[in-house]
Structure formats: structure tokens, C-alpha cells
Design a protein around this motif. Structure first.
Motif, PDB file in Angstrom:
ATOM      1  N   VAL A   1       7.897   2.142   0.646  1.00 33.32           N
ATOM      2  CA  VAL A   1       8.451   3.185  -0.222  1.00 33.32           C
ATOM      3  C   VAL A   1       9.949   2.932  -0.436  1.00 33.32           C
ATOM      4  CG1 VAL A   1       8.877   5.649  -0.459  1.00 33.32           C
ATOM      5  CG2 VAL A   1       6.734   4.852   0.508  1.00 33.32           C
ATOM      6  N   MET A   2      10.642   2.591   0.658  1.00 31.29           N
ATOM      7  CA  MET A   2      12.088   2.351   0.538  1.00 31.29           C
ATOM      8  C   MET A   2      12.373   1.168  -0.370  1.00 31.29           C
ATOM      9  SD  MET A   2      13.628   3.109   4.295  1.00 31.29           S
ATOM     10  CE  MET A   2      15.187   2.397   3.854  1.00 31.29           C
TER      11      MET A   2
ATOM     12  N   VAL B   1       0.840  -1.198   0.000  1.00 33.83           N
ATOM     13  CA  VAL B   1       0.000   0.000   0.000  1.00 33.83           C
ATOM     14  C   VAL B   1       0.874   1.247   0.000  1.00 33.83           C
ATOM     15  CG1 VAL B   1      -1.633   1.327   1.387  1.00 33.83           C
ATOM     16  CG2 VAL B   1      -1.964  -1.107   1.092  1.00 33.83           C
ATOM     17  N   GLY B   2       1.898   1.265   0.858  1.00 31.04           N
ATOM     18  CA  GLY B   2       2.788   2.421   0.925  1.00 31.04           C
ATOM     19  C   GLY B   2       3.453   2.689  -0.409  1.00 31.04           C
ATOM     20  N   ALA B   3       4.008   1.644  -1.011  1.00 36.96           N
ATOM     21  CA  ALA B   3       4.732   1.813  -2.266  1.00 36.96           C
ATOM     22  C   ALA B   3       3.800   2.327  -3.358  1.00 36.96           C
ATOM     23  CB  ALA B   3       5.363   0.492  -2.684  1.00 36.96           C
ATOM     24  N   TYR B   4       2.584   1.771  -3.428  1.00 40.28           N
ATOM     25  CA  TYR B   4       1.688   2.187  -4.509  1.00 40.28           C
ATOM     26  C   TYR B   4       1.119   3.584  -4.285  1.00 40.28           C
ATOM     27  CZ  TYR B   4       1.790  -1.949  -7.378  1.00 40.28           C
ATOM     28  OH  TYR B   4       2.203  -2.923  -8.237  1.00 40.28           O
ATOM     29  N   THR B   5       0.842   3.934  -3.011  1.00 38.08           N
ATOM     30  CA  THR B   5       0.360   5.305  -2.775  1.00 38.08           C
ATOM     31  C   THR B   5       1.435   6.299  -3.184  1.00 38.08           C
ATOM     32  OG1 THR B   5      -0.446   4.304  -0.738  1.00 38.08           O
ATOM     33  CG2 THR B   5      -0.999   6.581  -1.113  1.00 38.08           C
ATOM     34  N   ALA B   6       2.689   6.012  -2.783  1.00 38.14           N
ATOM     35  CA  ALA B   6       3.774   6.904  -3.158  1.00 38.14           C
ATOM     36  C   ALA B   6       3.898   6.964  -4.680  1.00 38.14           C
ATOM     37  CB  ALA B   6       5.085   6.424  -2.538  1.00 38.14           C
ATOM     38  N   TYR B   7       3.655   5.825  -5.339  1.00 33.41           N
ATOM     39  CA  TYR B   7       3.757   5.792  -6.797  1.00 33.41           C
ATOM     40  C   TYR B   7       2.699   6.697  -7.436  1.00 33.41           C
ATOM     41  CZ  TYR B   7       3.395   4.157 -11.570  1.00 33.41           C
ATOM     42  OH  TYR B   7       3.332   4.115 -12.923  1.00 33.41           O
ATOM     43  N   VAL B   8       1.474   6.621  -6.906  1.00 31.56           N
ATOM     44  CA  VAL B   8       0.413   7.478  -7.449  1.00 31.56           C
ATOM     45  C   VAL B   8       0.794   8.945  -7.299  1.00 31.56           C
ATOM     46  CG1 VAL B   8      -1.951   8.253  -7.083  1.00 31.56           C
ATOM     47  CG2 VAL B   8      -1.440   5.829  -7.118  1.00 31.56           C
ATOM     48  N   LEU B   9       1.255   9.322  -6.083  1.00 34.73           N
ATOM     49  CA  LEU B   9       1.596  10.723  -5.833  1.00 34.73           C
ATOM     50  C   LEU B   9       2.780  11.150  -6.688  1.00 34.73           C
ATOM     51  CD1 LEU B   9       1.226  10.784  -1.957  1.00 34.73           C
ATOM     52  CD2 LEU B   9      -0.362  11.661  -3.652  1.00 34.73           C
ATOM     53  N   ASN B  10       3.749  10.219  -6.848  1.00 34.52           N
ATOM     54  CA  ASN B  10       4.988  10.548  -7.532  1.00 34.52           C
ATOM     55  C   ASN B  10       4.825  10.540  -9.052  1.00 34.52           C
ATOM     56  OD1 ASN B  10       7.694   8.796  -8.632  1.00 34.52           O
ATOM     57  ND2 ASN B  10       8.001  10.821  -7.749  1.00 34.52           N
ATOM     58  N   ALA B  11       4.336   9.456  -9.596  1.00 41.83           N
ATOM     59  CA  ALA B  11       4.306   9.318 -11.050  1.00 41.83           C
ATOM     60  C   ALA B  11       3.038   9.911 -11.660  1.00 41.83           C
ATOM     61  CB  ALA B  11       4.436   7.851 -11.433  1.00 41.83           C
TER      62      ALA B  11
END
Lengths: 282, 327
Positions: A201-202, A41-51
Motif C-alpha cells: 500500500v505504501m 496483493v496489498g496494493a491491489y486490494t487497497a486499490y479496489v477498496l479505495n477506487a
């Protein structure tokens, strides 16, 4: 050298993931298999915000941590709290179901394609002629260390932290002495899920983002937790770095596909020699 | 042969295999309280043992080295035996410590087995796996009749496993096992060797899981690592919880309900590009089903019932004393 750097980075991510796992184990008394999904969940949320929204990776990471802690707490609220009276084994099985639900939702939204963060290219710092580590890698180690320090200060210096430790030692006694257990339990879920999100995220920064990352990492998280002594928060910090380095360095001697088997042999050895874990429970 | 009969026998065969596996887990967890989160490992070991023993020797260009070409009736019991050996090796160090450790060790063991199946190509032919696995009595009938026959054969093995599990459950062994599960200290205080009881239950359950693995490759006719994924473990756990832990009949009912529901999802009409989404939704629904059952029927559909007490062989004490005193 790059194996050492990679090992330390993996170790840091493991540390954040396992500390949260251990906190839940101490307070709620069960192994939360769904904790691995907080990484996804963390990685994908960061992906949405980032990419998708074009944020820089730092605010995207912060946003992901906040979002993950709220999602983790909601999952606990909706799924785990009602099953509590059925006992720890049922909670473990429920957490498997919860993991499938979260995993299914993520996969239904994003599909199974592997993703990567949008990052500006970075040059590694050099030590003499040897490249040592890129700035983002150093930043990750610093973030992990700061999070661990923050957690340490929270648990030892503040009223809330002391109350959480009291609750971990003896839930009923803490409650009798006027600790607001239900509020603190919510805090624990928020903090643990947030740390899991940060670890996700890391891991996304070190490698790739894919929907099975939660499943792939939960096993190694459990192994770290055993090695560090189930429920000992400081023990897992050492164990995480150790496992990260050990699996990463073993690649030099053995083919990469055996690194999981090495971790497995390690826990069998630990069970035979010191079933209470390597570190003293604090 | 009508199409519905073929479809039905396919579903029944698969559900029967899962029911055998659920019986094995019930022996581990339902009776023994052993949290085995890697039952798929023993399932896979059984399936691959059977396949490697029955495969003809490798031809040119094949990665695997051993194919023994044994008949199925020799390889089938061997599948259970090899699973038992692995269970012994895993159980010896881990059953001395309490529940959660076994959970993690078995979970990790399943992962190690799965990655070995992919990586040790000299034994398992790697990710390509084996095709056209030997099926019992295959030569005697044509393909369609065989589908139905296989379903009947699997149901027969299921019946035998059920009788064994029921016998074990009501025998003194099963009663002691339940006592150990409920209260280890009490069992110890009446000088029961808790560790030995747990180990025997673990090995026996793993034998059944290994046999189920052999039947699984009969049904699939292939043996590849992908069919032994961790999802199997959780499907079996879900089946056991649906049916009711500790109840053999519940285990079978749970497996049939779960597999029936899984097959029903296949009738949903969906375009091909949605296949990945559908399969993740299927897993999600399984998770949801589990959570709902635990929330509203935590004991399962057929809850465990205590077996009847053993029959009184001696006369009641008081009567005997009265007679002795001549009253």
C-alpha cells in the motif's frame, strides 16, 4: 531534500516488507520469493477498496492489510505446508511457482494497466521556504515506525512474541518445552503477509500500482535481508532505511538506472567483508 | 515442405535450447547443489556476445559502437568463454559462503545484466537490440529447409552437451561434486578443495549456458533484452524439477515436456484482446505444474540415480593376502 524524503519513504516500505520476509526465513528456514507478491496483493486490494468502492485511503489500507494477511496465510497453508518435508531448496522453488500463481491471478483480474490511488491533493509542510514533506508522507513514516515498534513490543513483551523468538532459535526445543509451534507459525505467516501488504500500500502511495511491483521489489528485499544479516529482524530495520537512502541518493550522482547495480555491488562487498551481515543477530 | 514439419522443428529447436540450458543448471544445482537463480544472465551474456561479435560495424544512426563481423564459428565458442569469465567473477566472492547467498547474488546479477542490456546502448543497442543475427550455414539453403536444419543442428549440440555432462557426472570430478553437495564436511575431511570444485562446476555450467544463449539468438534471429527476462530462469528451474534434479536425461525430458506444454497452450483459440490474460495464465499454469510435481513427485519424472561404482582395478584385498601367504 526530496531525495532524502523519498529515500526514507522507500526505506520504510522496504523495512515492512523485509521484516516479514525475515520472520518467515527465521521460522520456516527458506527464502520466500512469493513474499514480494504480498506487496502486489496489498496494493491491489487497497486499490479496489479505495477506487472501486470509494473508501478513504486509511480504512482501505487497513482492509488491505487484513485481506493480505489472510491471503498470505492461505497461500502458505495450501502450497508451502505440504512441501515442507522436501527441504528448504524445494520450498524456495515452490515459492517461485506460488509467486507466479499469485501474479497470474492478479494480472488476469486487473490487467496490466498502471493504476493510482484516489487521493485528495495535499500541500507539503514548509520549513522556511523549502517544502519538506506532505502530510501523507509523514503519516506513512509514522505508520511504519509504529508497526516496527508494535513488532518490537510483541516480540519482547508478550508470551506469544517470546515463544516466537524461542521457535526461531530452536524449533524442536521450543516444541519440546510446550510451545504450540503450529499455531505460532500461523501467526507468523499472518503478521508477515500483513506487513507485506502494508508495504505494498505504501509503495502504491509513493509511486504507482502495477502488477510487476512484487517482482521488482523482491530482489531489493533480499538484498536488504542479506545486508541486515539473514534472519535478524532488527538488523533489517537499519539496513532497509540505509538501502532506501543509498539507492535514492545515488540518483544525484549517477543516472537512475544504476541504482540497482549499486545495491548489487553493496551485497558483493558485504559478502566479501562481513558475510554474516552488518548487524548482530538478535 | 509441410506446415506441421516447420512447426515441429520450431518447437524442437526451442526445446533443444532449453534442454541445453537445463543441463547447465543441472550441473550447477543437480550435481553441485549451487542454487543459481540467475542462469538467464549467462544465457543472455552468451547470446549478446555472439551477436556483437558477428554483427557488421554499425551504420549511421545506430546507437551501438562495436560490430566485429566475425564468422559464426569464431563467435560461438567466444560466447561460452565470455560467460565463463563472468561466472568466475561472480563465483570467486560468493561461492565461499553457503547456498542462500548465491541464490540472492545470482538473482540480483541477472537483474543487473538485464538492465545493462537496456541501458548500455553503446554496446547492446539498448531496448531496440539487434536484428537479423548471423546464422550458421544460412547461405547454403532456402528459408524453410533451414528451419529444419537449425533444429537438427541444435539437437546435435544438445547431444554433445549431454555427453559432456554425462562424462563429467560419472568422472571423479562429478562424484566429488556430489559428495560436496551431500556432505561438505565429509568431503573436506578427505581433503577435497570444496571451494575449487564448486567454482569449476559453476564455470563449466555457465559455459554451457552461454553456448545455449548463442543458439537462442540463432533461433530468434534477434537479440533484444526482452527475450532474456527472468521468466527464462524459472522455466529452466521448472524443467529441471519436472525432469528430476541430478539426472541429465531428466533435465532434457523436463525441458521437452515443459516446452511442449507451453506450445500446446498456443493452440487455445482466443480473441486477440485476451492475449495478455492468456500469457499470464500460461505462467500461472507453469507455477501450478511445479507445485503439483513437487507435491506428488518430488524427485521428478526421472529421478537421479547413483552412477555405478568405479571398476575395481586391483584384486580384492583378501585374495591378494591369501596368495601372498601361499594358502
Amino acid at each position: 531534500m526530496e531525495f532524502v524524503v523519498f529515500g526514507i519513504l522507500t526505506g520504510c516500505a522496504l523495512l515492512l516488507a523485509t521484516v516479514g520476509f525475515s520472520m518467515i526465513r527465521r521460522i520456516e528456514g527458506f527464502l520466500n520469493v512469493a513474499h514480494g507478491q504480498m506487496l502486489t496483493v496489498g496494493a491491489y486490494t487497497a486499490y479496489v477498496l479505495n477506487a472501486n468502492l470509494g473508501w478513504n485511503i486509511v480504512p482501505a489500507g487497513v482492509g488491505a492489510v487484513i485481506a493480505t494477511s489472510i491471503i498470505g496465510w492461505l497461500v502458505a497453508r495450501l502450497i508451502f505446508f505440504p512441501v515442507r518435508r522436501a527441504g528448504p531448496v524445494m520450498l524456495v522453488i515452490t515459492s517461485v511457482g506460488a509467486a507466479y500463481i499469485v501474479h497470474g491471478v492478479v494480472e488476469a483480474i486487473f490487467g496490466v494497466r498502471v493504476k493510482q490511488f484516489q487521493m485528495p491533493p495535499m500541500r507539503a509542510f514548509r520549513f522556511g521556504d523549502m517544502p519538506v514533506a506532505a502530510p501523507d508522507q509523514i503519516a506513512m513514516v509514522v505508520v511504519a515506525a509504529l508497526s516496527a515498534l508494535f513488532l518490537h513490543l510483541l516480540l519482547t513483551r508478550t508470551e506469544t512474541g517470546k515463544a516466537i523468538r524461542a521457535m526461531a532459535n530452536d524449533f524442536d526445543l521450543a516444541r519440546i518445552r510446550g510451545v504450540n509451534t503450529s499455531r505460532l507459525t500461523n501467526y507468523v505467516w499472518l503478521i508477515a503477509s500483513g506487513l507485506g501488504g502494508l508495504a505494498g500500500v505504501m509503495l502504491g502511495l509513493i509511486g504507482r500500482i502495477y502488477t510487476d511491483m512484487g517482482w521488482d521489489n523482491i530482489m531489493i528485499v533480499m538484498i536488504v535481508a542479506i545486508l541486515g544479516g539473514l534472519g535478524s529482524i532488527y538488523g533489517v530495520m537499519g539496513a532497509a532505511i540505509f538501502i532506501g537512502l543509498a539507492t535514492s541518493l545515488s540518483v544525484m550522482v549517477l543516472p537512475a538506472q544504476y541504482s540497482q547495480s549499486i545495491a548489487f555491488l553493496l551485497i558483493i562487498l558485504v559478502l566479501l567483508i562481513r558475510p554474516q551481515g552488518i548487524f548482530r543477530e538478535v | 515442405m509441410p506446415g506441421w514439419l516447420l512447426f515441429l522443428s520450431g518447437v524442437v529447436a526451442l526445446a533443444g535450447i532449453y534442454a541445453v540450458l537445463t543441463l547447465a543448471l543441472n550441473l550447477h544445482f543437480g550435481y553441485g547443489g549451487l542454487i543459481n537463480f540467475g542462469i538467464v544472465a549467462f544465457f543472455a551474456i552468451g547470446g549478446y556476445t555472439y551477436t556483437i561479435l558477428t554483427m557488421p560495424p554499425p551504420g549511421l544512426g545506430e546507437a551501438y559502437r562495436f560490430g566485429f563481423g566475425f564468422p559464426w564459428w569464431l563467435a560461438f565458442p567466444a560466447a561460452g568463454t565470455v560467460a565463463a569469465v563472468f561466472a568466475l567473477v561472480i563465483g570467486l566472492p560468493t561461492l565461499r559462503v553457503r547456498g542462500e547467498y548465491l541464490l540472492i547474488v545470482t538473482f540480483a546479477f541477472a537483474e543487473v545484466v538485464r538492465s545493462s542490456l537496456t541501458n548500455e546502448a553503446w554496446l547492446t543497442n539498448g531496448a531496440r537490440g539487434f536484428y537479423s543475427v548471423v546464422q550458421p550455414f544460412r547461405d547454403l539453403m532456402d528459408g524453410q529447409t533451414y528451419q529444419v536444419f537449425l533444429a537438427v543442428l541444435i539437437l546435435a549440440v544438445l547431444a554433445i552437451c549431454y555427453l559432456v555432462a554425462r562424462f563429467v557426472g560419472t568422472a571423479p570430478f562429478g562424484r566429488t561434486l556430489r559428495a560436496v553437495r551431500e556432505n561438505e564436511d565429509v568431503a573436506l575431511s578427505v581433503s577435497k578443495d570444496v571451494y575449487s570444485f564448486r567454482l569449476r562446476a559453476f564455470v563449466l555450467g555457465s559455459i554451457i549456458a552461454g553456448l545455449a544463449g548463442a543458439m537462442y539468438v540463432w533461433y530468434m534471429t534477434i537479440a533484444v533484452p526482452a527475450i532474456f527476462a527472468a521468466e527464462v530462469t524459472f522455466a529452466v528451474w521448472i524443467a529441471l524439477v519436472i525432469g528430476g534434479t541430478g539426472s541429465n536425461r531428466g533435465a532434457i525430458l523436463g525441458a521437452f515436456v515443459l516446452l511442449g506444454a507451453q506450445q500446446a497452450v498456443k493452440f487455445i483459440q482466443a480473441p486477440a484482446e485476451m492475449a495478455a490474460v492468456i500469457s499470464s495464465i500460461q505462467l500461472m499454469l507453469e507455477g501450478l505444474l511445479l507445485v503439483v510435481i513437487l507435491r506428488f513427485r518430488p524427485m521428478g519424472l526421472l529421478p537421479e540415480q547413483s552412477p555405478p561404482p568405479p571398476r575395481e582395478r586391483k584384486q580384492p584385498e583378501a585374495e591378494r593376502l591369501q596368495k601372498a601367504e601361499g594358502i
